[in-house]
Design an enzyme around this catalytic site. Structure first.
Site, PDB file in Angstrom:
ATOM      1  N   SER A  98       1.059  -1.462   0.062  1.00  7.31           N
ATOM      2  CA  SER A  98      -0.016   0.057   0.114  1.00  7.31           C
ATOM      3  C   SER A  98       1.396   1.426  -0.140  1.00  7.31           C
ATOM      4  O   SER A  98       1.835   1.366  -0.653  1.00  7.31           O
ATOM      5  CB  SER A  98      -0.963  -0.151   1.074  1.00  7.31           C
ATOM      6  OG  SER A  98      -2.378   1.007   0.734  1.00  7.31           O
ATOM      7  N   ASP A 145      -8.528  -4.652  -6.058  1.00  3.09           N
ATOM      8  CA  ASP A 145      -8.125  -4.091  -5.207  1.00  3.09           C
ATOM      9  C   ASP A 145      -8.817  -2.988  -5.030  1.00  3.09           C
ATOM     10  O   ASP A 145      -8.835  -2.114  -6.188  1.00  3.09           O
ATOM     11  CB  ASP A 145      -6.764  -3.656  -5.283  1.00  3.09           C
ATOM     12  CG  ASP A 145      -5.821  -2.690  -4.549  1.00  3.09           C
ATOM     13  OD1 ASP A 145      -6.612  -2.458  -3.867  1.00  3.09           O
ATOM     14  OD2 ASP A 145      -4.828  -1.992  -4.655  1.00  3.09           O
ATOM     15  N   HIS A 176      -7.467  -5.410  -2.175  1.00  2.00           N
ATOM     16  CA  HIS A 176      -5.503  -5.127  -1.077  1.00  2.00           C
ATOM     17  C   HIS A 176      -5.205  -5.714  -0.682  1.00  2.00           C
ATOM     18  O   HIS A 176      -3.732  -5.914  -1.015  1.00  2.00           O
ATOM     19  CB  HIS A 176      -6.062  -3.730  -0.696  1.00  2.00           C
ATOM     20  CG  HIS A 176      -4.818  -2.726  -0.710  1.00  2.00           C
ATOM     21  ND1 HIS A 176      -4.580  -2.343  -1.419  1.00  2.00           N
ATOM     22  CD2 HIS A 176      -4.376  -2.355   0.290  1.00  2.00           C
ATOM     23  CE1 HIS A 176      -3.280  -1.398  -1.188  1.00  2.00           C
ATOM     24  NE2 HIS A 176      -3.786  -0.854   0.400  1.00  2.00           N
TER      25      HIS A 176
END
Length: 467
Positions: free
Chosen positions: A286, A378, A413
């Site tokens: 991330s 995601d 994600h």
């Protein structure tokens, strides 16, 4: 460039387990009686009580466990119920329905689940399909807080095909399994020196070892479980806190350290006496992926390789200066979206079209191998579009050979070490108001992605840090 688009397959089957060959004559007679009476007799003087086994009962979280049932009535329906408590005390559980074979046995490495938390032959399905038990707290995400203790998973063998909605269960057998994020002999050292805050993990033995700098995302604080697992694989690993920690300066909802902080963390690893100084890599998820790309392009350090997971090429929050410090994370909400239930979706904030050109990193300056991992479902980062941008810029610079791109359909994600439960949503903030975010990912596809990606990460580190 080496690019792999990974099609999702069933988790690999284990083989070579011990075959049991009891005398089935009495069992077959009992099966005939069952057909006449329409009932399964679980207690009998003609055969042993049901037994549930797991091997190994103590293992690292990325290692498979073989679970089998024995001495059951022939072709009878059973349920496996796995449950454990998180470090915060929340109960997580899963169910799976199986049918015994003509020998009165079943094996998770061989037989399909016909109902419950997952379907099909999934040797580790009981673990990755776990969800918070009904009635628990809202918005939970499973993260190991103390790597020096295991997750203790209690697996019960239940009569018939049952589910969470049925309150009374008849337990026939049980086994307990310990899942560890740290191997015996790995040293855990808290770092709070010269302004750096984090935890260093060192494999057993004199070394020297290759090393990894480990960076997480906007959840903040200090997450150790990936670092301890990397150290268990033979890499010195430094999990670095960079905001949202009591020992770091400033408010918890912005980054108050700059490029010099991350450079110092890399040099701490590089200068450590048990580290091979020219074999240091960086891994990030991330916003940690953004930092993984920022450090070599902004600070002058020379990592041996990079691993980026579902992250942007430009900063998704407003920067205060060129050093990388940020404004309040909530100050830029222009591209936040919400679903029908009010859950926030951050994905559009990281679309390259929505990031000012001066906020992009010059990834074409990279001189080391980069593995970039994409979860195609995601909902927190526009990972596909950012991967395309990285690919285009490296190709334009004549550096396509540096990029290994992995792409996983149906994965969200949070691509983490394998067999950990996925969270499609979780609590993002409580104050000033409650906010739940969407991560994306479909459980079985996400689990397959985590397993495949982790194996490929370890192979990639072996190639670039040891060969």
């Amino acid at each position: 460039m080496f690019r792999t688009h990974v099609s999702v397959k069933a988790i690999g089957r284990l083989s070579g387990f011990i075959q049991m060959d009891p005398d089935f004559t009495a069992w077959r007679k009992l099966a005939g009686l069952q057909r006449l009476t329409g009932k399964v007799r679980w207690k009998s003087n003609t055969r042993p009580a049901p037994v549930l086994t797991a091997a190994p009962v103590r293992a690292l979280v990325d290692e498979q466990v073989s679970i089998r049932g024995h001495f059951l009535p022939l072709h009878c329906p059973v349920t496996l119920h796995a449950r454990m408590h998180s470090d915060e005390g929340d109960l997580w559980e899963s169910f799976a329905h199986y049918n015994a074979d003509e020998r009165g046995t079943f094996s998770l490495t061989r037989d399909p689940s016909v109902g419950g938390s997952y379907l099909g032959c999934e040797p580790m399905g009981l673990f990755w399909s776990m969800q918070p038990a009904p009635g628990g707290r809202e918005g939970l995400r499973l993260r190991k807080k103390s790597v020096e203790s295991p997750y203790t998973v209690h697996v019960s063998l239940l009569e018939g095909h049952v589910s969470t909605s049925e309150g009374q269960w008849s337990e026939l057998a049980a086994v307990t399994v310990e899942r560890w994020y740290i191997a015996p002999g790995v040293k855990r050292i808290e770092i709070n020196q010269n302004g750096l805050v984090g935890t260093l993990f060192i494999p057993p033995g004199p070394g020297p070892f290759p090393a990894m700098l480990d960076l997480w995302g906007m959840g903040g604080g200090l997450q150790e479980y990936r670092s301890s697992l990397l150290a268990s694989k033979g890499y010195v690993s430094f999990s670095l806190a960079y905001f949202g920690h009591k020992d770091l300066p400033g408010p918890p909802n912005c980054i108050n350290v700059g490029d010099s902080y991350f450079k110092a963390a890399f040099l701490l690893l590089q200068d450590h006496p048990q580290v091979v100084s020219d074999r240091v890599g960086i891994i990030g998820l991330s916003f940690g992926c953004y930092l993984t790309l920022r450090i070599p392009t902004k600070t002058g350090v020379k990592p041996s390789c990079l691993v980026g997971i579902n992250g942007p090429v430009g900063s998704t929050v407003s920067l205060l200066n060129s050093d990388g410090r940020t404004k309040n994370f909530d100050s830029s909400q222009e591209f936040w979206n919400f679903d029908d239930e009010g859950c926030v979706i951050f994905k559009d904030a990281s679309l390259p079209a929505n990031i000012p050109p001066d906020k992009f990193l010059q990834v074409e300056k990279l001189d080391c191998p980069l593995m970039y991992i994409v979860g195609e479902d995601d909902l927190s980062t526009a990972s596909i579009e950012n991967a395309d941008l990285i690919e285009e810029r490296l190709r334009s610079a004549g550096k396509s050979h540096l990029l290994t791109r992995l792409s996983y359909p149906g994965a969200g994600h949070l691509i983490e070490p394998p067999y950990s439960p996925s969270a499609r949503t979780s609590m993002w903030s409580v104050k000033p108001k409650k906010l739940i975010t969407m991560w994306g990912g479909h459980p079985a596809l996400h689990a397959a992605a985590q397993e495949d990606a982790w194996k490929k990460i370890l192979d990639y580190l072996e190639k670039n840090l040891r060969s």
